[in-house]
Write an enzyme that holds these catalytic residues in place. Structure first.
Site, PDB file in Angstrom:
ATOM      1  N   ASP A 276      -4.314  39.858 -16.074  1.00 16.72           N
ATOM      2  CA  ASP A 276      -4.779  39.293 -17.318  1.00 16.72           C
ATOM      3  C   ASP A 276      -6.014  39.873 -17.677  1.00 16.72           C
ATOM      4  OD1 ASP A 276      -6.556  35.836 -17.581  1.00 16.72           O
ATOM      5  OD2 ASP A 276      -5.000  36.832 -19.002  1.00 16.72           O
TER       6      ASP A 276
ATOM      7  N   LYS B 148      -8.452  41.490 -19.438  1.00 14.68           N
ATOM      8  CA  LYS B 148      -8.961  41.471 -21.521  1.00 14.68           C
ATOM      9  C   LYS B 148     -10.712  41.545 -21.115  1.00 14.68           C
ATOM     10  CE  LYS B 148      -8.243  36.430 -20.409  1.00 14.68           C
ATOM     11  NZ  LYS B 148      -7.937  34.772 -20.706  1.00 14.68           N
TER      12      LYS B 148
ATOM     13  N   ASN C 119     -12.555  39.349 -18.733  1.00 20.98           N
ATOM     14  CA  ASN C 119     -12.151  38.918 -17.443  1.00 20.98           C
ATOM     15  C   ASN C 119     -13.287  40.724 -16.652  1.00 20.98           C
ATOM     16  OD1 ASN C 119     -11.522  37.137 -17.001  1.00 20.98           O
ATOM     17  ND2 ASN C 119      -9.074  37.449 -16.990  1.00 20.98           N
TER      18      ASN C 119
HETATM   19  C1  LIG Z   1     -12.882  32.439 -18.712  1.00 22.53           C
HETATM   20  N1  LIG Z   1     -13.137  32.963 -17.849  1.00 22.53           N
HETATM   21  C2  LIG Z   1     -11.899  30.981 -17.265  1.00 22.53           C
HETATM   22  C3  LIG Z   1     -14.359  31.557 -16.797  1.00 22.53           C
HETATM   23  C4  LIG Z   1     -15.808  32.402 -16.359  1.00 22.53           C
HETATM   24  C5  LIG Z   1     -16.514  31.859 -16.137  1.00 22.53           C
HETATM   25  C6  LIG Z   1     -17.463  32.036 -15.757  1.00 22.53           C
HETATM   26  C7  LIG Z   1     -17.315  34.033 -15.851  1.00 22.53           C
HETATM   27  N2  LIG Z   1     -19.177  34.299 -15.922  1.00 22.53           N
HETATM   28  C8  LIG Z   1     -19.587  34.693 -17.135  1.00 22.53           C
HETATM   29  O1  LIG Z   1     -18.249  34.472 -17.774  1.00 22.53           O
HETATM   30  N3  LIG Z   1     -21.134  34.772 -17.628  1.00 22.53           N
HETATM   31  C9  LIG Z   1     -21.741  35.190 -18.476  1.00 22.53           C
HETATM   32  C10 LIG Z   1     -21.590  34.916 -16.263  1.00 22.53           C
HETATM   33  C11 LIG Z   1     -21.510  35.471 -15.067  1.00 22.53           C
HETATM   34  C12 LIG Z   1     -21.696  35.986 -13.905  1.00 22.53           C
HETATM   35  N4  LIG Z   1     -21.414  36.726 -12.998  1.00 22.53           N
HETATM   36  C13 LIG Z   1     -19.848  36.384 -12.646  1.00 22.53           C
HETATM   37  C14 LIG Z   1     -19.458  36.476 -11.521  1.00 22.53           C
HETATM   38  C15 LIG Z   1     -18.081  36.211 -11.366  1.00 22.53           C
HETATM   39  C16 LIG Z   1     -17.150  35.296 -12.335  1.00 22.53           C
HETATM   40  C17 LIG Z   1     -16.002  34.721 -11.613  1.00 22.53           C
HETATM   41  C18 LIG Z   1     -15.636  34.031 -12.517  1.00 22.53           C
HETATM   42  C19 LIG Z   1     -14.029  33.687 -12.457  1.00 22.53           C
HETATM   43 CL1  LIG Z   1     -13.616  31.866 -13.143  1.00 22.53          CL
HETATM   44  C20 LIG Z   1     -13.190  34.568 -11.513  1.00 22.53           C
HETATM   45  O2  LIG Z   1     -12.244  33.831 -10.963  1.00 22.53           O
HETATM   46  C21 LIG Z   1     -13.878  35.026 -10.705  1.00 22.53           C
HETATM   47 CL2  LIG Z   1     -13.291  36.256  -9.134  1.00 22.53          CL
HETATM   48  C22 LIG Z   1     -15.363  35.903 -10.881  1.00 22.53           C
HETATM   49  N5  LIG Z   1     -17.818  35.354 -13.249  1.00 22.53           N
HETATM   50  C23 LIG Z   1     -18.930  34.659 -13.161  1.00 22.53           C
HETATM   51  C24 LIG Z   1     -19.831  34.967 -14.736  1.00 22.53           C
HETATM   52  C25 LIG Z   1     -16.401  35.100 -16.311  1.00 22.53           C
HETATM   53  C26 LIG Z   1     -15.108  33.964 -15.967  1.00 22.53           C
END
Ligand SMILES: CN(C)C[C@H]1CC[C@H](N2C(=O)N(C)Cc3cnc4ccc(-c5cc(Cl)c(O)c(Cl)c5)nc4c32)CC1
Length: 333
Positions: A132, A134, A137
């Protein structure tokens, strides 16, 4: 603010930083060190039959120790919820970084793309495929280092990375032709295609295959035809073509990618994945911890090594180690 008893005294929850599918991700502070973390909260009810994906992601993140893969610090499971305490990426999504700059220069694209290649080469070397990949991610930390996230779809086929997968997953925009055709495919080959889409997005600021109607999108992907804007160098065009090959057998492999001239241009060495050693012992961190909890450093280390590496003690150790590697004082509140 919803209170979760399981986090009491360990983490202070702050704002929600995103939600996707069955998870909510909140910013939090690890109380003992004051460090920021991201906590991915999943409630078991709405997880339903997606429960195995959580175990898969936890297992993958525990195994994957690499400077460009988001680090898992702690896992807390209650009757009703899973909490995954993960490295916080304050630089946000790579996608937003591209959008605000319109598109990235070849040099900046190369800096980021080498980090992605290093993480994916490491992933594949351990028999995992992300499936996945993209821009959403791919996050950035405070030093604009790249961090790969969301391993809920990653696969570790039981008989190795070269065995075929079938489940169609990931987002169509970045999905390889064989995947959207529902054919048997190799995880490593679909990851290369998605990385080609990512590289194109870095260099162009838009996607190679895009359409509001899914049928047109599929038709474009299966045609393998996309624009080559005038600003692309011939070396960039060659690399993108090598990755966006419709026939997976003609697609460049991850090993060839690590040594590709576009990748090595301006750098002394091909991409290597010198991943973090499993768990390096650090005496400063251990003595800081022993000063606080009154245990001997050797006892703390012994318990850490023996543990499943997803408890609060491990999170404290890893966060203090991060602070030290960033040249900050080792303080525990
Ligand atoms: C679109 N996705 C299905 C979910 C989205 C949720 C917010 C996330 N995020 C963001 O979108 N920022 C803009 C801030 C942010 C900051 N630090 C993060 C640190 C870790 C993660 C993280 C999220 C998920 Cl779902 C994981 O499985 C792992 Cl291994 C790590 N997301 C972060 C995160 C990005 C992904």
């Amino acid at each position: 603010m919803v209170r979760y008893a399981a986090l009491k005294g360990l983490y202070d929850l702050e704002k929600t930083i995103g939600s996707g599918g069955f998870a909510k991700v909140k910013l939090a502070t690890h109380i003992a060190t004051g460090e920021k973390v991201a906590i991915k909260i999943m409630d078991k009810i709405s997880l339903g039959d997606d429960l195995p994906r959580v175990k898969l992601e936890v297992q993958a993140l525990k195994t994957l120790l690499h400077q460009h893969i988001c680090r898992l610090y702690q896992v807390i499971e209650t009757d009703s919820h899973y909490f995954m305490v993960i490295e916080y990426c304050s630089g946000g999504e790579l996608f937003d970084h591209i959008v605000e700059k319109n598109r990235l220069s070849e040099t900046e694209s190369r800096k980021f793309f080498r980090q992605i290649v290093s993480a994916v080469a490491y992933l594949h070397s351990l028999g995992y495929a992300h499936r996945d990949l993209k821009p959403e991610n791919v996050l950035l930390d405070r030093e604009e280092n790249l961090k790969l996230i969301d391993f809920g779809l990653c696969a570790k086929p039981k008989n190795g990375i070269d065995s075929h997968l079938q489940t169609s997953c990931g987002s169509p925009t970045y999905a390889a032709p064989e995947l959207i055709l529902g054919k048997k495919y190799l995880g490593s080959e679909v990851d290369i295609w998605s990385m080609g889409v990512l590289l194109y997005a870095l260099l162009c600021g838009f996607l190679p295959f895009d359409d509001n109607s899914i049928e047109n999108l599929y038709r474009k992907i299966l045609s393998g035809k996309y624009d080559e804007p005038s600003w692309l160098s011939s070396s960039s065009k060659r690399l993108i073509r090598a990755m966006l090959q419709i026939d997976p057998k003609k697609r460049i492999t991850i090993q060839e990618l690590c040594n590709h001239p576009w990748i090595t241009a301006g750098f002394l060495n091909p991409v290597s994945f010198v991943h973090k050693t499993n768990f390096e012992k650090d005496d400063d961190v251990l003595s800081t911890m022993s000063a606080i909890c009154g245990e001997h450093a050797s006892d703390i280390w012994r318990k850490l090594v023996k543990s499943d590496r997803t408890d609060y003690r491990t999170a404290t150790y890893l966060l203090l180690l991060d602070r030290k590697l960033r040249g900050l004082s080792l303080r525990i509140s």
